[in-house]
Design a protein around this motif. Structure first.
Motif, PDB file in Angstrom:
ATOM      1  N   ILE A  49     -23.531 -46.708 -31.792  1.00  0.00           N
ATOM      2  CA  ILE A  49     -22.409 -47.454 -32.367  1.00  0.00           C
ATOM      3  C   ILE A  49     -21.113 -46.705 -32.081  1.00  0.00           C
ATOM      4  N   ILE A  50     -20.033 -47.458 -31.946  1.00  0.00           N
ATOM      5  CA  ILE A  50     -18.698 -46.865 -31.882  1.00  0.00           C
ATOM      6  C   ILE A  50     -17.985 -47.229 -33.177  1.00  0.00           C
ATOM      7  N   LEU A  51     -17.576 -46.222 -33.911  1.00  0.00           N
ATOM      8  CA  LEU A  51     -16.696 -46.460 -35.063  1.00  0.00           C
ATOM      9  C   LEU A  51     -15.280 -46.157 -34.610  1.00  0.00           C
ATOM     10  N   THR A  52     -14.347 -47.041 -34.921  1.00  0.00           N
ATOM     11  CA  THR A  52     -12.981 -46.806 -34.449  1.00  0.00           C
ATOM     12  C   THR A  52     -11.950 -46.992 -35.552  1.00  0.00           C
ATOM     13  N   SER A  53     -10.926 -46.181 -35.463  1.00  0.00           N
ATOM     14  CA  SER A  53      -9.712 -46.400 -36.250  1.00  0.00           C
ATOM     15  C   SER A  53      -9.236 -47.827 -35.997  1.00  0.00           C
TER      16      SER A  53
END
Lengths: 161, 161
Positions: A49-53
């Motif tokens: 997964i990519i968690l992003t601001s």
């Protein structure tokens, strides 16, 4: 778990945007970020997964990582905004320990601070992380990740591509 | 000053050498080290001097850096041996502040420890440095370098070449 803290690429001039959160990547920023993303793909990195601001320049960076097939899944994660609270991520981590490799896309000095807190337990702002740069942190399976992790990578685009 | 702490390449099997200090690089270690060295050269790195541990595997690594024209001058530096004392290097540094960029070739966990001492003031052994890997530390012009420096690079050969 391996976490890759990735700083957003070069973004538009602060003076040109009334709201800092709206600044998009420049063409140069987009190209350089894409080169880094492709290089990470070629090195066989894949993220669960990519968690992003939620800020535009970070979201655009995360989308580039997705476009080169590093990951299918992106979620915005408020604590990755500037001055976000790592403890909220620690709670997230406790619920996602089955992930093998994740990306956190955000800002400086926050990403460097998070890496330092995970490894040394506190921050002294001693990590230089350029735009589209990457920090790799290996989190131990046991115990809290805070002060219990190791850094295996710190690189600006220059060294990677 | 920019210092590049470079770990020796893959060396011969401990069991085959009665004296650990005599272990040379293997063919694979030599090739991988040369690739890293060439990459650093292509990235325009040049060193004013290479200080190296006197152990054979470190000396051979330093010579490879020299062969690709990263630097003309190599000196053996006893404190870069395993368990060497960083304070002796701090004294060296005080006399060589005019250098812009230097390489220190040595061993783990010492190189990681030195980088942590320079940046965080003490070591917790939290930096993973693979063989022929590099740590880049920027030392502030003012004051003691201990606890006053920054890390701008930490990379194994995998990410560099």
């Amino acid at each position: 778990m391996y976490i890759y803290l990735i700083r957003h690429g070069i973004a538009g001039d602060r003076a040109k945007y009334s709201n800092d959160a709206d600044r998009p990547l420049t063409d140069i920023g987009r190209n350089k970020t894409k080169k880094v993303a492709k290089r990470l793909f070629d090195l066989d990195l894949r993220f669960d997964i990519i968690l992003t601001s939620p800020l535009v320049r970070a979201m655009e960076t995360a989308k580039i990582l997705q476009e080169v097939q590093l990951c299918k899944k992106i979620e915005t994660f408020e604590p990755l905004s500037p001055n976000g609270d790592i403890n909220i991520w620690i709670n997230w981590y406790a619920l996602h320990k089955s992930c093998n490799s994740i990306a956190l896309v955000g800002h400086q000095p926050d990403l460097g601070n998070w890496a330092e807190i995970l490894t040394w337990g506190k921050t002294q702002e001693k990590l230089i992380v350029k735009k589209a740069g990457v920090i790799g942190v290996r989190i131990s399976e046991n115990g809290t990740p805070i002060g219990n992790s190791e850094i295996f990578l710190l690189s600006s685009p220059k060294w990677l591509v």
